[in-house]
Write a protein that holds these residues in place. Structure first.
Motif, PDB file in Angstrom:
ATOM      1  N   ASP A  32       0.907  -1.201  -0.249  1.00  0.00           N
ATOM      2  CA  ASP A  32       0.391  -0.019  -0.250  1.00  0.00           C
ATOM      3  C   ASP A  32       0.912   1.408   0.156  1.00  0.00           C
ATOM      4  O   ASP A  32       0.216   2.403  -0.191  1.00  0.00           O
ATOM      5  CB  ASP A  32      -0.490  -0.060   1.400  1.00  0.00           C
ATOM      6  N   GLU A  33       1.918   1.486   0.326  1.00  0.00           N
ATOM      7  CA  GLU A  33       3.028   2.498   0.808  1.00  0.00           C
ATOM      8  C   GLU A  33       4.040   2.641   0.141  1.00  0.00           C
ATOM      9  O   GLU A  33       4.946   2.647   0.119  1.00  0.00           O
ATOM     10  CB  GLU A  33       2.997   2.508   2.578  1.00  0.00           C
ATOM     11  N   ALA A  35       6.730   3.338  -2.714  1.00  0.00           N
ATOM     12  CA  ALA A  35       7.818   4.665  -3.404  1.00  0.00           C
ATOM     13  C   ALA A  35       8.261   4.439  -4.481  1.00  0.00           C
ATOM     14  O   ALA A  35       8.616   3.018  -4.473  1.00  0.00           O
ATOM     15  CB  ALA A  35       8.401   4.394  -2.115  1.00  0.00           C
ATOM     16  N   GLY A  44       3.944   8.043  -3.310  1.00  0.00           N
ATOM     17  CA  GLY A  44       4.211   6.601  -1.787  1.00  0.00           C
ATOM     18  C   GLY A  44       2.935   5.991  -1.808  1.00  0.00           C
ATOM     19  O   GLY A  44       2.960   5.612  -0.429  1.00  0.00           O
ATOM     20  N   SER A  45       1.886   5.853  -2.469  1.00  0.00           N
ATOM     21  CA  SER A  45       0.976   5.438  -2.148  1.00  0.00           C
ATOM     22  C   SER A  45       0.795   4.309  -3.395  1.00  0.00           C
ATOM     23  O   SER A  45       1.021   4.892  -5.035  1.00  0.00           O
ATOM     24  CB  SER A  45       0.050   5.995  -1.469  1.00  0.00           C
ATOM     25  N   THR A  47      -2.591   4.467  -4.647  1.00  0.00           N
ATOM     26  CA  THR A  47      -3.295   5.078  -5.503  1.00  0.00           C
ATOM     27  C   THR A  47      -2.757   6.235  -6.389  1.00  0.00           C
ATOM     28  O   THR A  47      -3.165   6.714  -7.091  1.00  0.00           O
ATOM     29  CB  THR A  47      -4.180   6.048  -4.425  1.00  0.00           C
ATOM     30  N   GLU A  48      -1.573   7.172  -5.644  1.00  0.00           N
ATOM     31  CA  GLU A  48      -0.977   8.256  -6.864  1.00  0.00           C
ATOM     32  C   GLU A  48      -0.578   7.288  -7.701  1.00  0.00           C
ATOM     33  O   GLU A  48       0.170   8.139  -8.987  1.00  0.00           O
ATOM     34  CB  GLU A  48       0.355   8.216  -5.661  1.00  0.00           C
ATOM     35  N   ALA A  80       7.994  -3.268  -2.881  1.00  0.00           N
ATOM     36  CA  ALA A  80       7.652  -1.593  -2.266  1.00  0.00           C
ATOM     37  C   ALA A  80       8.757  -0.823  -2.334  1.00  0.00           C
ATOM     38  O   ALA A  80       8.585   0.112  -1.891  1.00  0.00           O
ATOM     39  CB  ALA A  80       8.154  -2.160  -0.504  1.00  0.00           C
ATOM     40  N   ASP A  81       9.569  -1.056  -3.404  1.00  0.00           N
ATOM     41  CA  ASP A  81      10.267   0.210  -3.491  1.00  0.00           C
ATOM     42  C   ASP A  81      11.103  -0.020  -4.419  1.00  0.00           C
ATOM     43  O   ASP A  81      11.877  -0.794  -4.892  1.00  0.00           O
ATOM     44  CB  ASP A  81      11.565   1.001  -2.295  1.00  0.00           C
TER      45      ASP A  81
END
Length: 89
Positions: A32-33, A35, A44-45, A47-48, A80-81
């Motif tokens: 979800d978070e 990057a 950073g999400s 949705t973004e 995650a990144d």
């Protein structure tokens, strides 16, 4: 195909996914978070990132992504990144 290859192929497909399906498809491959950064943005999400992908797909209709190289990969089975670079085909 390895699990890592499948993960990256599924991630690449998110860039050209149907807008109604993009967020769900992205949630299957990224936390979800998540990057994400490339020379044009940093988010950073989920949705973004889904929104950025939608704008990118709209600006370049019909284009598809291919992952050329992976330097590191996922945690807990999801990304995650992510740092992306775009090169001409």
């Amino acid at each position: 195909m390895s699990d890592t290859q499948r993960l990256w192929n599924d991630y690449a497909a998110c860039w050209s996914a149907d807008p109604a399906d993009r967020l769900g498809a992205l949630g299957a491959v990224a936390v979800d978070e998540v990057a994400y950064r490339d020379p044009g943005t940093e988010v950073g999400s989920l949705t973004e990132l889904a929104s950025y992908m939608a704008g990118f797909a709209q600006a370049f209709p019909g284009h598809r992504f291919r992952i050329g190289e992976v330097l590191e990969h996922h945690e807990d089975g999801r990304l995650a990144d992510i740092t992306g670079f775009f090169l001409p085909a």
